[in-house]
Design a protein around this motif. Structure first.
Motif, short mmCIF file in Angstrom:
data_model
loop_
_atom_site.label_atom_id
_atom_site.label_comp_id
_atom_site.label_asym_id
_atom_site.label_seq_id
_atom_site.Cartn_x
_atom_site.Cartn_y
_atom_site.Cartn_z
N LEU A 1 0.81 -1.21 0.00
CA LEU A 1 0.00 0.00 0.00
C LEU A 1 0.85 1.27 0.00
N LEU A 2 2.13 1.12 0.33
CA LEU A 2 3.03 2.29 0.34
C LEU A 2 3.49 2.68 -1.06
N ARG A 3 3.22 1.84 -2.05
CA ARG A 3 3.74 2.11 -3.38
C ARG A 3 3.34 3.49 -3.93
N PRO A 4 2.07 3.92 -3.82
CA PRO A 4 1.71 5.22 -4.40
C PRO A 4 2.06 6.42 -3.54
N THR A 5 2.56 6.21 -2.33
CA THR A 5 2.82 7.33 -1.42
C THR A 5 4.20 7.92 -1.67
N ASN A 6 4.35 9.18 -1.28
CA ASN A 6 5.64 9.86 -1.38
C ASN A 6 5.67 11.01 -0.37
N PRO A 7 5.62 10.69 0.94
CA PRO A 7 5.54 11.72 1.97
C PRO A 7 6.92 12.31 2.28
N VAL A 8 6.91 13.40 3.00
CA VAL A 8 8.17 14.01 3.46
C VAL A 8 8.77 13.18 4.59
N GLU A 9 7.92 12.62 5.43
CA GLU A 9 8.36 11.78 6.55
C GLU A 9 7.65 10.43 6.48
#
Length: 298
Positions: free
Chosen positions: A185-193
């Protein structure tokens, strides 16, 4: 200008307003004409003159809202009917993208009507201790990417059926089929932290590789943790080899790694992470820590 004059002026022209921890106000007086309001925060607000039962009608009329923060301001609504009424009103805000309901311990359930929020991408329910379940209608929230459930105790199967990731804290757990984990589920994410917790639940090194961590170039602070003294489905080195951080990382924390050797990228970290200013290695085997320090000094 007195308070009444100020509110009349704001009501006619402003599109976004923050009222967190502010002076005593009347909800009805302040927001009656805010038909264009897009950003509203009442986080921690305890100085509201009107009976909070009137809040449902007022917020339901703010049809342009894209961001709404009601953190910690619903607990004085004593009965569940009052809270349910407010949540149903919020569920009519079809333009809402970001909703914060955190620190409202009297929220026991979320109504099925929340599934109407098709544009919602972030839902924060952290600190809603009495929340017992989530509605099936959340499956219909196709835009939902971030669901914050920190300090909320829910069955992992309740959470795993939703295709979204918590951020910045993401907890890895088994998927419904028990043959894989939810790390994908982390594949589409791109957070600063980003904090990826409970990596011992990753079921294969390929899962870790498939989130493409190295390509998430917005990440500046990255934490990767294993729980100490629990079993692992995959050796920590196999997982960490696939979790190569992006070159944008400034601070790196690796906690609970118990394998007897380190992946190549960590041994040559200054080559892979040229912008790194801090690195913290905790709960490592002492021999690994010693050899890493020796190699770094040489």
């Amino acid at each position: 200008m007195n308070r009444s004059g100020l509110l009349m002026c704001l009501g006619g022209c402003i599109e976004a307003e923050v009222l967190s921890y502010c002076i005593r106000i009347s909800i009805t007086e302040a927001f009656g004409g805010f038909t264009k309001l897009q950003y509203l925060s009442l986080a921690g607000q305890t100085n509201i003159d009107v009976d909070r039962r009137g809040l449902s009608q007022v917020i339901g009329n703010l049809t342009k809202l894209r961001y709404l923060n009601l953190s910690g301001c619903m607990d004085s609504m004593v009965t569940s009917d009052q809270i349910d009424s407010l949540l149903d009103s919020i569920s009519t805000l079809s333009n809402l993208e970001h909703l914060v309901l955190s620190e409202n311990s009297k929220i026991c359930s979320i109504p099925e009507s929340i599934g109407n929020l098709r544009k919602l991408h972030t839902l924060d329910l952290s600190g809603c201790y009495d929340l017992k379940t989530l509605p099936d209608s959340m499956d219909q929230m196709v835009s939902l990417k971030v669901l914050n459930l920190e300090r909320v105790t829910l069955d992992e199967l309740v959470v795993s059926r939703f295709n979204c990731a918590s951020s910045p804290h993401f907890e890895v757990h088994a998927s419904g089929d028990k043959c894989s984990s939810n790390i994908i589920l982390l594949r589409p994410t791109n957070p600063v932290e980003l904090w990826v917790d409970r990596l011992e639940n990753v079921k294969s090194a390929e899962e870790a590789h498939d989130i493409n961590l190295i390509e998430k170039q917005k990440i500046e602070e990255l934490t990767l943790t294993w729980t100490v003294a629990v079993g692992r489905f995959v050796d920590a080195k196999e997982v960490l080899e696939k979790l190569v951080p992006p070159s944008s990382v400034l601070k790196l924390y690796v906690v609970g790694y118990r394998s007897v050797s380190l992946p190549d990228w960590l041994m040559g970290i200054w080559k892979h992470l040229p912008n790194l200013v801090e690195i913290h290695l905790r709960d490592f085997p002492s021999v690994i820590t010693y050899h890493y320090l020796v190699n770094y000094q040489t």
